[in-house]
Enzyme design. Structure first.
Site, PDB file in Angstrom:
ATOM      1  N   ARG A 225       0.849  -1.184   0.000  1.00  0.00           N
ATOM      2  CA  ARG A 225       0.000   0.000   0.000  1.00  0.00           C
ATOM      3  C   ARG A 225       0.887   1.237   0.000  1.00  0.00           C
ATOM      4  O   ARG A 225       1.914   1.280   0.691  1.00  0.00           O
ATOM      5  CB  ARG A 225      -0.918   0.019   1.234  1.00  0.00           C
ATOM      6  CG  ARG A 225      -1.996  -1.065   1.226  1.00  0.00           C
ATOM      7  CD  ARG A 225      -3.076  -0.744   0.207  1.00  0.00           C
ATOM      8  NE  ARG A 225      -4.174  -1.701   0.227  1.00  0.00           N
ATOM      9  CZ  ARG A 225      -4.268  -2.761  -0.553  1.00  0.00           C
ATOM     10  NH1 ARG A 225      -3.299  -3.017  -1.419  1.00  0.00           N
ATOM     11  NH2 ARG A 225      -5.304  -3.563  -0.487  1.00  0.00           N
ATOM     12  N   HIS A 273       0.888  -0.194 -10.429  1.00  0.00           N
ATOM     13  CA  HIS A 273      -0.045  -1.001  -9.641  1.00  0.00           C
ATOM     14  C   HIS A 273      -0.446  -2.272 -10.399  1.00  0.00           C
ATOM     15  O   HIS A 273      -1.626  -2.541 -10.642  1.00  0.00           O
ATOM     16  CB  HIS A 273      -1.296  -0.191  -9.274  1.00  0.00           C
ATOM     17  CG  HIS A 273      -1.991  -0.714  -8.049  1.00  0.00           C
ATOM     18  ND1 HIS A 273      -2.608   0.106  -7.131  1.00  0.00           N
ATOM     19  CD2 HIS A 273      -2.161  -1.991  -7.586  1.00  0.00           C
ATOM     20  CE1 HIS A 273      -3.147  -0.633  -6.168  1.00  0.00           C
ATOM     21  NE2 HIS A 273      -2.878  -1.900  -6.426  1.00  0.00           N
TER      22      HIS A 273
END
Length: 310
Positions: A225, A273
């Site tokens: 994250r 990502h």
């Protein structure tokens, strides 16, 4: 009674997930009414993504669970209208993609591949890397993904240390926990992999103080994250040479703004990502199994602990 399953994930996902979901239900002998437009009072299960238009769960008076298609639940776990059981996604396909991505970048740093891939001056500098057994990899976060990554790295011969907020046991991993254990785990991390959830307790896990505990020349890999890292502290550690390089797949703001220093920094690799994505075929089986469990009165898989946030 045939359960009603509302597909309330982002509308763009319906055409991608409809067929895999129907197939997964059929494999379990289920034939629920699956649709993106069921009246709230008639819904038994909600398939969800946090970026969906649905944010008020109060009309779903008979629903038994919200079944998330993402591993992350940080943006909905504190929704005051969400009083239903919430299950996060633990997808075998996503787990495999994460282990492949992490293993690839660990090997890249372990073998020193960048100096050969980017060698504009054609320098001939022989260097034999250590064996994997002589390289210490530390994983912060020993949940489903962290444990799977540890297993793959152990199979490649790496010495693996792990850390988690609460005590965990992963075969072959030297595991630490708690605030004291974090300092010990970081001190051994020649290559550090971050796989913690995004909670108030994990924000800025890597900051000026904790980065200083890493061995000089360590590498940082973050597919977990974005908020786990204090960006300015990492940039400073890179500029000073204390951290030798960083590969980052997740960021506080996504897409990563074009002006962000990570893009131009010579020691930073940015990936968009892509380390782990929910895979429709395998994720659909997880969803179908939880609906089966709900109809059979069995415990749901992968329920979120609201107190810890994951």
């Amino acid at each position: 009674m045939t359960p009603n399953v509302l597909f309330a994930a982002h509308p763009s996902r319906w055409t991608i997930y409809e067929t895999p979901l129907r197939s997964a239900f059929a494999e379990l002998g289920l034939s629920p009414h699956l649709a993106p437009d069921i009246p709230p009072a008639e819904v038994d299960y909600i398939i969800y993504t946090p970026n969906a238009p649905l944010q008020d769960f109060s009309p779903f008076t008979r629903a038994k669970a919200v079944l998330n298609l993402w591993a992350g639940v940080e943006t909905i776990v504190n929704n005051p209208t969400l009083t239903l059981p919430l299950a996060r996604m633990v997808d075998p396909g996503m787990t495999q993609s994460m282990t492949e991505w992490v293993a690839g970048h660990v090997m890249r740093y372990h073998l020193g591949m960048d100096q050969h891939i980017h060698n504009p001056d054609h320098l001939w500098v022989p260097h034999t890397p250590p064996l994997a057994s002589e390289r210490q990899v530390t994983i912060l976060g020993l949940g489903a993904l962290g444990s799977a990554v540890a297993e793959v790295l152990l199979s490649l011969g790496f010495a693996v240390t792990g850390w988690s907020r609460r005590e965990k046991h992963v075969p072959g991993v030297i595991a630490h926990h708690g605030s004291g254990g974090l300092a010990t785990a970081l001190a051994q991390a020649e290559i550090l992999v971050l796989l913690l959830p995004d909670t108030p307790a994990t924000e800025n896990t890597l900051n000026t103080e904790t980065l200083a505990r890493l061995p000089k020349g360590a590498f940082v890999i973050n597919p977990g994250r974005g908020p786990l890292i204090d960006d300015e502290a990492l940039l400073d550690a890179l500029d000073r040479g204390h951290v030798a390089g960083a590969t980052l797949d997740v960021f506080r703001t996504e897409p990563l703004p074009q002006a962000h220093p990570f893009w131009a920094h010579p020691k930073v690799t940015v990936t968009p990502h892509v380390a782990a994505e929910t895979r429709p075929t395998t994720a659909a089986r997880v969803i179908a199994e939880n609906v089966r469990r709900g109809e059979a009165g069995e415990p749901f898989l992968h329920l979120v602990d609201r107190r810890s946030g994951y």
